[in-house]
Structure formats: C-alpha cells, structure tokens
Design a protein around this motif. Structure first.
Motif, PDB file in Angstrom:
ATOM      1  N   LYS A  17       0.794  -1.221   0.000  1.00 28.66           N
ATOM      2  CA  LYS A  17       0.000   0.000   0.000  1.00 28.66           C
ATOM      3  C   LYS A  17       0.831   1.277   0.000  1.00 28.66           C
ATOM      4  O   LYS A  17       0.266   2.377   0.022  1.00 28.66           O
ATOM      5  CB  LYS A  17      -0.930   0.003   1.218  1.00 28.66           C
ATOM      6  CG  LYS A  17      -1.969  -1.118   1.199  1.00 28.66           C
ATOM      7  CD  LYS A  17      -2.898  -0.995   2.396  1.00 28.66           C
ATOM      8  CE  LYS A  17      -3.969  -2.090   2.370  1.00 28.66           C
ATOM      9  NZ  LYS A  17      -4.900  -1.971   3.526  1.00 28.66           N
ATOM     10  N   ALA A  18       2.141   1.165  -0.022  1.00 26.93           N
ATOM     11  CA  ALA A  18       2.983   2.356   0.005  1.00 26.93           C
ATOM     12  C   ALA A  18       4.381   2.023  -0.498  1.00 26.93           C
ATOM     13  O   ALA A  18       4.759   0.848  -0.589  1.00 26.93           O
ATOM     14  CB  ALA A  18       3.062   2.941   1.414  1.00 26.93           C
ATOM     15  N   CYS A  19       5.099   3.062  -0.828  1.00 36.49           N
ATOM     16  CA  CYS A  19       6.498   2.930  -1.235  1.00 36.49           C
ATOM     17  C   CYS A  19       7.345   3.608  -0.177  1.00 36.49           C
ATOM     18  O   CYS A  19       7.196   4.804   0.080  1.00 36.49           O
ATOM     19  CB  CYS A  19       6.724   3.573  -2.598  1.00 36.49           C
ATOM     20  SG  CYS A  19       8.450   3.554  -3.138  1.00 36.49           S
ATOM     21  N   SER A  20       8.227   2.857   0.442  1.00 37.30           N
ATOM     22  CA  SER A  20       9.080   3.391   1.496  1.00 37.30           C
ATOM     23  C   SER A  20      10.386   3.897   0.890  1.00 37.30           C
ATOM     24  O   SER A  20      11.064   3.181   0.151  1.00 37.30           O
ATOM     25  CB  SER A  20       9.369   2.310   2.538  1.00 37.30           C
ATOM     26  OG  SER A  20      10.262   2.792   3.515  1.00 37.30           O
ATOM     27  N   ILE A  21      10.721   5.155   1.197  1.00 35.03           N
ATOM     28  CA  ILE A  21      11.964   5.766   0.746  1.00 35.03           C
ATOM     29  C   ILE A  21      12.849   6.010   1.961  1.00 35.03           C
ATOM     30  O   ILE A  21      12.481   6.754   2.869  1.00 35.03           O
ATOM     31  CB  ILE A  21      11.709   7.107   0.027  1.00 35.03           C
ATOM     32  CG1 ILE A  21      10.783   6.913  -1.174  1.00 35.03           C
ATOM     33  CG2 ILE A  21      13.025   7.738  -0.395  1.00 35.03           C
ATOM     34  CD1 ILE A  21      11.368   6.095  -2.299  1.00 35.03           C
ATOM     35  N   ASP A  22      14.019   5.375   1.996  1.00 36.40           N
ATOM     36  CA  ASP A  22      14.961   5.531   3.102  1.00 36.40           C
ATOM     37  C   ASP A  22      16.131   6.378   2.630  1.00 36.40           C
ATOM     38  O   ASP A  22      16.878   5.977   1.735  1.00 36.40           O
ATOM     39  CB  ASP A  22      15.446   4.163   3.570  1.00 36.40           C
ATOM     40  CG  ASP A  22      16.356   4.269   4.786  1.00 36.40           C
ATOM     41  OD1 ASP A  22      16.230   5.264   5.521  1.00 36.40           O
ATOM     42  OD2 ASP A  22      17.176   3.363   4.990  1.00 36.40           O
ATOM     43  N   TYR A  49       8.192  11.008  -8.026  1.00 39.49           N
ATOM     44  CA  TYR A  49       8.513   9.579  -8.002  1.00 39.49           C
ATOM     45  C   TYR A  49       7.322   8.778  -7.483  1.00 39.49           C
ATOM     46  O   TYR A  49       7.045   7.681  -7.956  1.00 39.49           O
ATOM     47  CB  TYR A  49       9.745   9.325  -7.140  1.00 39.49           C
ATOM     48  CG  TYR A  49      10.238   7.893  -7.206  1.00 39.49           C
ATOM     49  CD1 TYR A  49      10.846   7.405  -8.350  1.00 39.49           C
ATOM     50  CD2 TYR A  49      10.069   7.018  -6.128  1.00 39.49           C
ATOM     51  CE1 TYR A  49      11.297   6.099  -8.428  1.00 39.49           C
ATOM     52  CE2 TYR A  49      10.513   5.709  -6.198  1.00 39.49           C
ATOM     53  CZ  TYR A  49      11.121   5.253  -7.344  1.00 39.49           C
ATOM     54  OH  TYR A  49      11.543   3.960  -7.417  1.00 39.49           O
ATOM     55  N   GLY A  50       6.616   9.350  -6.511  1.00 40.13           N
ATOM     56  CA  GLY A  50       5.412   8.688  -6.019  1.00 40.13           C
ATOM     57  C   GLY A  50       4.370   8.543  -7.105  1.00 40.13           C
ATOM     58  O   GLY A  50       3.696   7.518  -7.214  1.00 40.13           O
ATOM     59  N   VAL A  51       4.227   9.587  -7.938  1.00 38.10           N
ATOM     60  CA  VAL A  51       3.304   9.509  -9.074  1.00 38.10           C
ATOM     61  C   VAL A  51       3.753   8.417 -10.036  1.00 38.10           C
ATOM     62  O   VAL A  51       2.951   7.644 -10.567  1.00 38.10           O
ATOM     63  CB  VAL A  51       3.222  10.874  -9.793  1.00 38.10           C
ATOM     64  CG1 VAL A  51       2.373  10.767 -11.056  1.00 38.10           C
ATOM     65  CG2 VAL A  51       2.652  11.933  -8.859  1.00 38.10           C
ATOM     66  N   PHE A  52       5.062   8.341 -10.253  1.00 37.09           N
ATOM     67  CA  PHE A  52       5.607   7.359 -11.200  1.00 37.09           C
ATOM     68  C   PHE A  52       5.322   5.929 -10.762  1.00 37.09           C
ATOM     69  O   PHE A  52       4.897   5.088 -11.568  1.00 37.09           O
ATOM     70  CB  PHE A  52       7.120   7.570 -11.346  1.00 37.09           C
ATOM     71  CG  PHE A  52       7.801   6.525 -12.190  1.00 37.09           C
ATOM     72  CD1 PHE A  52       7.662   6.511 -13.563  1.00 37.09           C
ATOM     73  CD2 PHE A  52       8.597   5.552 -11.597  1.00 37.09           C
ATOM     74  CE1 PHE A  52       8.275   5.544 -14.333  1.00 37.09           C
ATOM     75  CE2 PHE A  52       9.224   4.584 -12.357  1.00 37.09           C
ATOM     76  CZ  PHE A  52       9.066   4.588 -13.732  1.00 37.09           C
ATOM     77  N   VAL A  53       5.545   5.634  -9.491  1.00 35.05           N
ATOM     78  CA  VAL A  53       5.322   4.264  -9.015  1.00 35.05           C
ATOM     79  C   VAL A  53       3.859   4.016  -8.679  1.00 35.05           C
ATOM     80  O   VAL A  53       3.461   2.880  -8.429  1.00 35.05           O
ATOM     81  CB  VAL A  53       6.202   3.935  -7.789  1.00 35.05           C
ATOM     82  CG1 VAL A  53       7.670   4.015  -8.150  1.00 35.05           C
ATOM     83  CG2 VAL A  53       5.876   4.861  -6.615  1.00 35.05           C
ATOM     84  N   GLY A  54       3.042   5.100  -8.668  1.00 37.04           N
ATOM     85  CA  GLY A  54       1.621   4.952  -8.412  1.00 37.04           C
ATOM     86  C   GLY A  54       1.300   4.498  -7.009  1.00 37.04           C
ATOM     87  O   GLY A  54       0.388   3.687  -6.794  1.00 37.04           O
ATOM     88  N   SER A  55       2.050   5.019  -6.040  1.00 40.13           N
ATOM     89  CA  SER A  55       1.851   4.580  -4.661  1.00 40.13           C
ATOM     90  C   SER A  55       2.196   5.720  -3.710  1.00 40.13           C
ATOM     91  O   SER A  55       3.104   6.513  -3.987  1.00 40.13           O
ATOM     92  CB  SER A  55       2.744   3.371  -4.363  1.00 40.13           C
ATOM     93  OG  SER A  55       2.601   2.950  -3.030  1.00 40.13           O
ATOM     94  N   PRO A  56       1.510   5.854  -2.591  1.00 35.31           N
ATOM     95  CA  PRO A  56       1.873   6.861  -1.595  1.00 35.31           C
ATOM     96  C   PRO A  56       3.290   6.619  -1.088  1.00 35.31           C
ATOM     97  O   PRO A  56       3.740   5.479  -0.990  1.00 35.31           O
ATOM     98  CB  PRO A  56       0.842   6.643  -0.476  1.00 35.31           C
ATOM     99  CG  PRO A  56      -0.280   5.914  -1.120  1.00 35.31           C
ATOM    100  CD  PRO A  56       0.324   5.062  -2.181  1.00 35.31           C
ATOM    101  N   LEU A  57       3.986   7.710  -0.781  1.00 33.82           N
ATOM    102  CA  LEU A  57       5.364   7.604  -0.323  1.00 33.82           C
ATOM    103  C   LEU A  57       5.462   7.801   1.184  1.00 33.82           C
ATOM    104  O   LEU A  57       4.738   8.598   1.767  1.00 33.82           O
ATOM    105  CB  LEU A  57       6.241   8.661  -1.000  1.00 33.82           C
ATOM    106  CG  LEU A  57       6.488   8.533  -2.506  1.00 33.82           C
ATOM    107  CD1 LEU A  57       7.452   9.614  -2.940  1.00 33.82           C
ATOM    108  CD2 LEU A  57       7.017   7.164  -2.862  1.00 33.82           C
ATOM    109  N   ALA A  58       6.370   7.063   1.791  1.00 32.80           N
ATOM    110  CA  ALA A  58       6.721   7.250   3.197  1.00 32.80           C
ATOM    111  C   ALA A  58       8.226   7.446   3.252  1.00 32.80           C
ATOM    112  O   ALA A  58       8.985   6.491   3.048  1.00 32.80           O
ATOM    113  CB  ALA A  58       6.298   6.045   4.025  1.00 32.80           C
TER     114      ALA A  58
END
Length: 280
Positions: free
Chosen positions: A237-242, A264-273
């Motif tokens: 449900k999300a994309c984690s960016i560390d 990048y969140g738009v590109f992967v189509g997922s909310p970013l954390a």
C-alpha cells in the motif's frame, strides 16, 4: 554525427576484423543480408539479425556476430529500435529516421559541442574530447563555433563550460533539492566530469559508488552537489523511501528533498513514506 565521430572507430575496426578473421567481402555480405531482411519496415531481434546473416553462409560465432552488428550501425545502415521484452531489436536507419539532417563537418562540430555541454555541463574541453572520441582541436573548434550558446563558468573544480541557458538559469537560482535515480542519470553526470569534486565532497565517493564498481546509488542533490543517497522498498500500500544524508541538512532542506520525491510517487503509483537514516 556518424561521419564526424565514426572516423576513428571505423579505422580501428579494420584491426579488429583482422583479429577476428573477417575480410571486407564478409562484412559487405553481412550488411547486404541485414538490408534485405529489414527493408520494408522490418524489425528483428539481435538473434534474428544473426540468423539472417548466417543464412548467407557467413558464420557469426562469439564476438564476430557482435562486430558485424556494431559495424552495420556504425556505417549508418541500421539503428537500435525499441526492445521486444528484454531483447534488443534493429531497424534500417534510413527507414526509421527518413528525414535526416545533413550537416557539414563544421556544423556537426558545433552541434555536438552544444548538445554535450547542455546535457552534461559544466564540463571541460577534455571531457568533451573524451566523450566524443574527437581530438581536442576539433572540440575547441566546435566550442568556438557555438559562440554565445556556450559560456565559461567558475566551478568548484575551476573554469568549465556550460550552456548559456543553464548559466543564466543558475545565476538567480536559490538552493533547492532534486532526487536522481541510480545508474543512468548520475553516471551521466559522473561521466561528464573527470574530476568528481565538481559534485561530490571529499570522502563521499565510496558512499555513492561502493567499491568503485560503476554501480551508483540513487542520490539526493542540493544546488548541484550530492548530499545524500536513497533506496526504495515497494510495499502493498505504500512505497518506502529511506534517505541517508551525507551532509547536515536542516528541517527545511529535508522538506525540500521530500518534495522532490513527489513525482517519483506519481511514477510508481503509490503513496510515499520518506524516512531519514542516521546523521552524518
């Protein structure tokens, strides 16, 4: 551009053919086979191209096939087209790009100088020569012919060349952040600059290119300099960016960096954390 930058590779190709046991007649037969197989809008994978060449009686073991395909593109017969799955494909250049510009040598030198400096700048004259394979004298002629399109700017590594548009845009620009992908884009920056000090602080190269193996980590860039690295983890449900900072970033600067990840969140189509690792 093929005529301009192909002179030296084609001279070297004669020695390579001698090493591979190829003669001029064999190369011409291979090109004729590709021309016939691709005429009329044909598009073939690498393996299919080699099959077409082999059907004329020309054997293509090991590096022989690679050289024949390289040579066909180098002389302007073929070019690389969109892949089919993971397979590279080839088409005829005259069909794929029918409306070609025919530049004089002087105009071609100007064109490649402007385009390289615009896409890789700031760079040195030697960077341009190394990337194009042209002599420094030719590269200098291209820069001179470019006139006001190329300017000399002061950088961390001394005077370098930049496009006039980029120099004008940068002169009134505040400090901001951008996120770059790993291999392709940062390598393009790195390849354009022999002296990595132009975008990396001392001691940060190992963090960006561990082991100096040519594999670049994705980076966070502030005002043209690398200030951190990042990696992603895709979840349901999300994309984690560390993000791991390499220099001290205040709250505002970290906020700018997180804003840079929005696309990048738009590109992967997922909310970013976005999370931040230890302080440098």
């Amino acid at each position: 551009m093929l005529r301009l930058m192909g002179e030296k590779p084609l001279r070297d190709a004669a020695r390579r053919r001698a090493f591979l046991g190829l003669d001029e007649d064999t190369v011409l037969r291979a090109n004729a086979a590709l021309d016939e197989a691709l005429t009329g809008g044909g598009r073939l994978t690498r393996a299919q191209c080699l099959d077409a060449i082999a059907a004329t009686g020309v054997e293509t073991p090991g590096q022989v096939g690679y050289h024949l395909l390289w040579y066909a593109s180098q002389v302007g017969l073929t070019c690389i087209a969109p892949q089919v799955g993971k397979e590279q494909t080839f088409v005829l250049l005259r069909e794929w790009a029918p409306q070609q510009r025919d530049l004089s040598r002087d105009d071609a030198l100007r064109e490649i100088a402007v385009r390289y400096v615009r896409s890789h700048g700031p760079v040195t004259l030697k960077d341009l020569a190394r990337w194009t394979g042209l002599g420094v004298r030719d590269c200098r002629a291209g820069v001179v012919a470019a006139g006001d399109a190329i300017e000399t700017v002061e950088t961390f590594a001394g005077p370098m060349l930049a496009s006039a548009d980029a120099a004008a845009a940068g002169s009134g620009r505040g400090r901001g952040c951008d996120r770059l992908g790993g291999a392709a884009r940062l390598r393009r920056v790195h390849a354009g600059l022999r002296r990595t000090i132009a975008f990396l602080d001392d001691g940060h190269l190992d963090a960006v290119v561990p082991g100096s193996n040519g594999v670049f980590r994705a980076t966070v860039v502030r005002d043209g300099r690398v200030v951190g690295t990042w990696k992603r983890t895709l979840r349901a449900k999300a994309c984690s960016i560390d993000v791991t900072p390499l220099t001290r970033l205040n709250t505002r600067e970290r906020g700018h960096a997180e804003e840079a990840f929005a696309s990048y969140g738009v590109f992967v189509g997922s909310p970013l954390a976005v999370t931040w690792g230890g302080r440098p």
